[in-house]
Motif scaffolding. Structure first.
Motif, PDB file in Angstrom:
ATOM      1  N   ILE A 175       6.184  -3.136  -0.180  1.00 44.16           N
ATOM      2  CA  ILE A 175       7.616  -3.155  -0.556  1.00 44.16           C
ATOM      3  C   ILE A 175       7.847  -2.558  -1.760  1.00 44.16           C
ATOM      4  CG2 ILE A 175       9.182  -5.079  -1.217  1.00 44.16           C
ATOM      5  CD1 ILE A 175       7.793  -6.952   0.719  1.00 44.16           C
ATOM      6  N   ALA A 176       7.107  -2.257  -2.709  1.00 44.31           N
ATOM      7  CA  ALA A 176       7.392  -1.886  -3.803  1.00 44.31           C
ATOM      8  C   ALA A 176       7.516  -0.375  -3.594  1.00 44.31           C
ATOM      9  CB  ALA A 176       6.208  -2.036  -5.110  1.00 44.31           C
ATOM     10  N   ALA A 177       6.587   0.504  -2.907  1.00 44.44           N
ATOM     11  CA  ALA A 177       6.617   1.684  -2.395  1.00 44.44           C
ATOM     12  C   ALA A 177       7.932   2.096  -1.866  1.00 44.44           C
ATOM     13  CB  ALA A 177       5.617   2.219  -1.401  1.00 44.44           C
ATOM     14  N   LYS A 178       8.419   1.322  -0.826  1.00 41.81           N
ATOM     15  CA  LYS A 178       9.618   1.483  -0.424  1.00 41.81           C
ATOM     16  C   LYS A 178      10.838   1.239  -1.103  1.00 41.81           C
ATOM     17  CE  LYS A 178      10.976   0.497   3.850  1.00 41.81           C
ATOM     18  NZ  LYS A 178      10.744   1.402   4.987  1.00 41.81           N
TER      19      LYS A 178
ATOM     20  N   GLU B 125       6.816  -0.515 -10.953  1.00 45.89           N
ATOM     21  CA  GLU B 125       6.652  -1.510 -10.170  1.00 45.89           C
ATOM     22  C   GLU B 125       5.656  -1.539  -9.164  1.00 45.89           C
ATOM     23  OE1 GLU B 125       9.894  -2.966  -8.157  1.00 45.89           O
ATOM     24  OE2 GLU B 125       8.735  -4.359  -6.693  1.00 45.89           O
ATOM     25  N   PHE B 126       5.612  -0.351  -8.446  1.00 45.40           N
ATOM     26  CA  PHE B 126       4.583   0.211  -7.604  1.00 45.40           C
ATOM     27  C   PHE B 126       3.349   0.416  -8.030  1.00 45.40           C
ATOM     28  CE2 PHE B 126       3.227   4.245  -5.086  1.00 45.40           C
ATOM     29  CZ  PHE B 126       2.847   3.297  -3.755  1.00 45.40           C
ATOM     30  N   ALA B 127       3.031   0.820  -9.372  1.00 45.57           N
ATOM     31  CA  ALA B 127       1.779   0.881 -10.171  1.00 45.57           C
ATOM     32  C   ALA B 127       1.185  -0.483 -10.394  1.00 45.57           C
ATOM     33  CB  ALA B 127       1.866   1.837 -11.321  1.00 45.57           C
ATOM     34  N   GLY B 128       2.053  -1.359 -10.589  1.00 47.10           N
ATOM     35  CA  GLY B 128       1.632  -2.819 -11.093  1.00 47.10           C
ATOM     36  C   GLY B 128       1.156  -3.426  -9.732  1.00 47.10           C
TER      37      GLY B 128
END
Ligand SMILES: N=c1c2ncn([C@@H]3O[C@H](COP(=O)(O)OP(=O)(O)OP(=O)(O)O)[C@@H](O)[C@H]3O)c2ncn1[C@@H]1O[C@H](COP(=O)(O)O)[C@@H](O)[C@H]1O
Length: 102
Positions: free
Chosen positions: A48-51, A57-60
């Motif tokens: 979901i973060a990638a999208k 947020e994605f790294a987290g």
């Protein structure tokens, strides 16, 4: 990655020497089903973060997933060195030939 080995060592230490309030101890006490559930949740959150395309947020989410993967590995008796060896074998062969490429 050196940090993955460091975190794995903390997981080993927590398993050997319980620590008050340790999330790792909580997960290890709950057992494999709970650990696998968390891996699934964190993988979904990573997708979901990638999208959403927000880098921090994605790294987290990837970091959360990595941690839970390490706990799963510990529970199943795999070490970061085992994964490193697998990756090195593939690298040495110039790729992973177990499946067809598009
Ligand atoms: N890298 C991590 C790490 N990443 C994520 N988390 C924890 O993973 C949990 C995931 O959050 P969630 O909201 O999805 O889960 P929750 O609601 O708290 O738990 P559940 O009820 O769903 O099981 C949070 O409590 C995070 O603190 C981690 N906990 C520990 N580590 C590493 O493990 C080391 C040891 O931690 P302790 O075992 O807690 O001392 C730390 O120093 C870190 O290096």
């Amino acid at each position: 990655m050196e940090i993955l080995e460091k975190v794995y060592k903390i997981i080993q230490r927590r398993a050997a020497l319980r620590e008050e309030g340790s999330y790792t101890n909580y997960l290890l006490d709950k057992g494999l089903d709970k650990i696998l559930k968390k891996v699934g949740e964190e993988a979904s959150e990573t997708i979901i973060a990638a999208k959403n395309g927000e880098k921090t947020e994605f790294a987290g989410e990837i970091a959360d997933l990595q941690y839970h993967l390490l706990v799963m590995m510990y529970n199943l008796g795999l070490t970061p060195a085992d994964i490193e060896q697998e990756l090195n074998n593939r690298f040495a062969k110039g790729g992973f030939h177990g499946r067809a490429r598009k």
